[in-house]
Design a protein around this motif. Structure first.
Motif, short mmCIF file in Angstrom:
data_model
loop_
_atom_site.label_atom_id
_atom_site.label_comp_id
_atom_site.label_asym_id
_atom_site.label_seq_id
_atom_site.Cartn_x
_atom_site.Cartn_y
_atom_site.Cartn_z
N TYR A 130 0.84 -1.20 0.00
CA TYR A 130 0.00 0.00 0.00
C TYR A 130 0.88 1.26 0.00
CZ TYR A 130 -3.54 3.42 1.31
OH TYR A 130 -4.38 4.51 1.33
N GLY A 131 0.56 2.17 -0.91
CA GLY A 131 1.30 3.42 -0.99
C GLY A 131 2.53 3.38 -1.89
N THR A 132 2.86 2.21 -2.42
CA THR A 132 4.03 2.10 -3.30
C THR A 132 3.63 2.37 -4.75
OG1 THR A 132 3.70 -0.28 -3.71
CG2 THR A 132 5.01 0.33 -1.77
N ASP A 133 4.64 2.53 -5.61
CA ASP A 133 4.37 2.69 -7.04
C ASP A 133 3.70 1.44 -7.60
OD1 ASP A 133 5.51 5.19 -7.01
OD2 ASP A 133 7.48 4.50 -7.69
N TYR A 134 4.10 0.29 -7.10
CA TYR A 134 3.52 -0.97 -7.59
C TYR A 134 2.02 -1.01 -7.26
CZ TYR A 134 4.27 -5.75 -9.36
OH TYR A 134 4.30 -6.89 -10.12
N TRP A 135 1.66 -0.59 -6.04
CA TRP A 135 0.25 -0.56 -5.65
C TRP A 135 -0.55 0.34 -6.58
CZ3 TRP A 135 -2.78 -3.04 -2.06
CH2 TRP A 135 -4.01 -2.47 -1.75
N ALA A 136 0.02 1.46 -6.93
CA ALA A 136 -0.68 2.42 -7.80
C ALA A 136 -0.96 1.83 -9.17
CB ALA A 136 0.15 3.70 -7.93
N GLU A 137 -0.13 0.89 -9.62
CA GLU A 137 -0.30 0.28 -10.93
C GLU A 137 -1.32 -0.86 -10.93
OE1 GLU A 137 3.51 -0.99 -12.29
OE2 GLU A 137 4.46 0.96 -11.93
N LEU A 138 -1.64 -1.38 -9.77
CA LEU A 138 -2.53 -2.55 -9.70
C LEU A 138 -3.98 -2.14 -9.90
CD1 LEU A 138 -1.04 -4.44 -6.60
CD2 LEU A 138 -0.55 -4.84 -9.04
N TYR A 147 3.15 -12.87 -3.39
CA TYR A 147 3.22 -12.05 -4.60
C TYR A 147 3.13 -12.90 -5.88
CZ TYR A 147 4.94 -8.90 -1.00
OH TYR A 147 5.08 -8.18 0.15
N ALA A 148 3.86 -14.00 -5.91
CA ALA A 148 3.80 -14.88 -7.07
C ALA A 148 2.41 -15.49 -7.23
CB ALA A 148 4.85 -15.97 -6.96
N ASN A 149 1.79 -15.81 -6.09
CA ASN A 149 0.48 -16.46 -6.15
C ASN A 149 -0.63 -15.55 -6.64
OD1 ASN A 149 1.50 -18.90 -5.29
ND2 ASN A 149 0.99 -18.58 -3.14
N VAL A 150 -0.42 -14.25 -6.61
CA VAL A 150 -1.43 -13.33 -7.19
C VAL A 150 -0.95 -12.75 -8.51
CG1 VAL A 150 -2.39 -12.80 -4.93
CG2 VAL A 150 -0.62 -11.33 -5.87
N GLY A 151 0.15 -13.30 -9.04
CA GLY A 151 0.61 -12.91 -10.37
C GLY A 151 1.47 -11.68 -10.42
N LEU A 152 2.12 -11.32 -9.31
CA LEU A 152 2.99 -10.15 -9.30
C LEU A 152 4.44 -10.54 -9.52
CD1 LEU A 152 1.55 -8.05 -6.32
CD2 LEU A 152 0.79 -8.16 -8.70
N ASP A 153 5.25 -9.57 -9.85
CA ASP A 153 6.70 -9.75 -9.97
C ASP A 153 7.26 -9.79 -8.55
OD1 ASP A 153 9.48 -9.30 -10.08
OD2 ASP A 153 9.33 -8.09 -11.89
N THR A 154 7.68 -10.98 -8.11
CA THR A 154 8.10 -11.15 -6.71
C THR A 154 9.28 -10.27 -6.36
OG1 THR A 154 7.28 -13.43 -6.64
CG2 THR A 154 8.92 -12.81 -5.00
N ARG A 155 10.27 -10.19 -7.22
CA ARG A 155 11.45 -9.37 -6.90
C ARG A 155 11.08 -7.91 -6.73
NH1 ARG A 155 16.53 -11.51 -10.65
NH2 ARG A 155 16.66 -13.62 -9.76
N ARG A 156 10.28 -7.40 -7.64
CA ARG A 156 9.88 -5.99 -7.52
C ARG A 156 9.02 -5.78 -6.28
NH1 ARG A 156 6.01 -2.17 -11.38
NH2 ARG A 156 6.26 -0.32 -10.05
N ALA A 157 8.10 -6.70 -6.03
CA ALA A 157 7.21 -6.56 -4.88
C ALA A 157 8.01 -6.57 -3.57
CB ALA A 157 6.18 -7.68 -4.88
N LEU A 158 8.97 -7.48 -3.47
CA LEU A 158 9.79 -7.54 -2.26
C LEU A 158 10.61 -6.27 -2.09
CD1 LEU A 158 11.08 -11.24 -2.40
CD2 LEU A 158 9.55 -10.24 -0.68
N ARG A 159 11.13 -5.77 -3.20
CA ARG A 159 11.95 -4.56 -3.14
C ARG A 159 11.11 -3.36 -2.67
NH1 ARG A 159 13.56 -4.93 -7.87
NH2 ARG A 159 12.20 -3.43 -8.93
N GLU A 160 9.91 -3.21 -3.23
CA GLU A 160 9.09 -2.07 -2.87
C GLU A 160 8.49 -2.23 -1.46
OE1 GLU A 160 6.65 -0.11 -5.64
OE2 GLU A 160 7.83 -0.71 -7.40
N ALA A 161 8.18 -3.46 -1.10
CA ALA A 161 7.66 -3.69 0.26
C ALA A 161 8.73 -3.37 1.31
CB ALA A 161 7.21 -5.14 0.40
N ALA A 162 9.97 -3.74 1.01
CA ALA A 162 11.07 -3.49 1.96
C ALA A 162 11.32 -2.01 2.16
CB ALA A 162 12.34 -4.17 1.47
#
Length: 309
Positions: free
Chosen positions: A64-72, A254-269
């Motif tokens: 929530y609040g990340t660039d990735y969230w905004a794209e979903l 992240y993988a189970n909902v079809g997201l890019d795991t590496r990017r998701a982990l990076r932005e979550a961190a």
């Protein structure tokens, strides 16, 4: 932890302390008798999952609040929160199984007429129901079992077999306090699936008694503890906090909902919003641990790594 403490050889303060603990346990037993739930009948398991519902308040999502969230898309955000809620629940089940072992070991062969003994068994019964409730809730959310990493599971098995006293009860507080704050938000949020809101309400009400007991037992076990013992126990609790909290958001989500795991982990961190929520959820806990002398410099290192302080 007997309910009747002989006055011979004890200071007046010790007698009063024993009486206070006796009264606390009796109050918790009365509260449990007056306000407890049966999730098998009080949670709506029959109504199909509505895919328009979130699994948790979206603000608690790791993205929530990340660039990735905004794209979903909104549908993908909802799917993500459902899997994240299931991940948190799976971690809750894992830790509740450790908790039950810790409490059973602590009260093994103690006085069964002591209200503290009876409350301990009541708490274990509650935790069994909670674990089943979380398991059924995760299944209804359409998520798989999100078991912590193998190394974390092995560490949990070791802790369940060896920890006792303040390390056990303060670690219980860590897990329950973070969940408590999260679920207080979820249970009031109409965007969240109704059955998740019910589960959250049940857990909040019943865990409030567990947290009261864990605080009392932590203080009781630390009576007379010296600086060396406090130092090592503080470190043990902080390490437990790190592994509990970092396991709540399983990276497989992240993988189970079809997201890019590496990017998701990076932005979550790097998600400062999520870090701030975790810190706020632990404010009361950190104040309590500090009052018990359990916020040493080494312990603070692990709390900071877990974004709890």
């Amino acid at each position: 932890m007997t309910a009747t403490v002989p006055e011979h050889g004890l200071e007046a303060g010790d007698v009063r302390h024993a009486a206070d603990r006796h009264d606390t346990a009796e109050r918790l037993l009365r509260s449990s008798a007056e306000l407890s739930f049966d999730p098998s009948t009080q949670v709506d398991w029959e109504t199909p999952l509505n895919l328009d519902d979130h699994g948790m308040s979206p603000e608690w999502s790791s993205l929530y609040g990340t660039d990735y969230w905004a794209e979903l898309s909104e549908a993908k955000r909802k799917e993500l929160t459902r899997h994240e809620a299931a991940s948190v629940a799976s971690t809750g089940i894992w830790f509740e199984m450790i908790l039950q072992q810790l409490v059973l070991r602590d009260f093994y062969a103690k006085d069964p007429t002591d209200p503290s003994f009876q409350w301990a068994l009541t708490e274990i019964a509650d935790e069994c129901r909670h674990s089943i409730m979380f398991a059924r809730g995760s299944a209804k959310l359409g998520a798989p079992a999100y078991v912590p990493k193998r190394s974390t599971v092995a560490l949990g098995r070791f802790c369940a077999a060896t920890w006792r006293g303040e390390a056990a009860y303060a670690s219980i507080l860590v897990a329950e306090e973070v969940l408590d704050v999260m679920q207080r938000d979820w249970m009031r949020d109409e965007r969240v699936a109704p059955f998740v809101r019910t589960i959250s309400n049940i857990h909040v009400v019943e865990e409030s008694r567990h947290m009261k007991f864990a605080r009392e037992e932590t203080k009781e076990n630390l009576r007379g503890a010296g600086p060396v013992r406090r130092h090592w126990q503080a470190l043990a609790v902080a390490m437990a906090a790190y592994f509990i909290v970092t396991s709540m958001w399983n990276e497989e989500v992240y993988a189970n909902v079809g997201l890019d795991t590496r990017r998701a982990l990076r932005e979550a961190a790097a998600n400062e919003h999520h870090k701030a929520l975790l810190r706020s959820s632990c404010a009361g806990l950190m104040e309590f641990l500090g009052s018990c002398g359990l916020l040493t410099r080494p312990a603070l290192y692990f709390y900071r790594r877990a974004n709890l302080i």
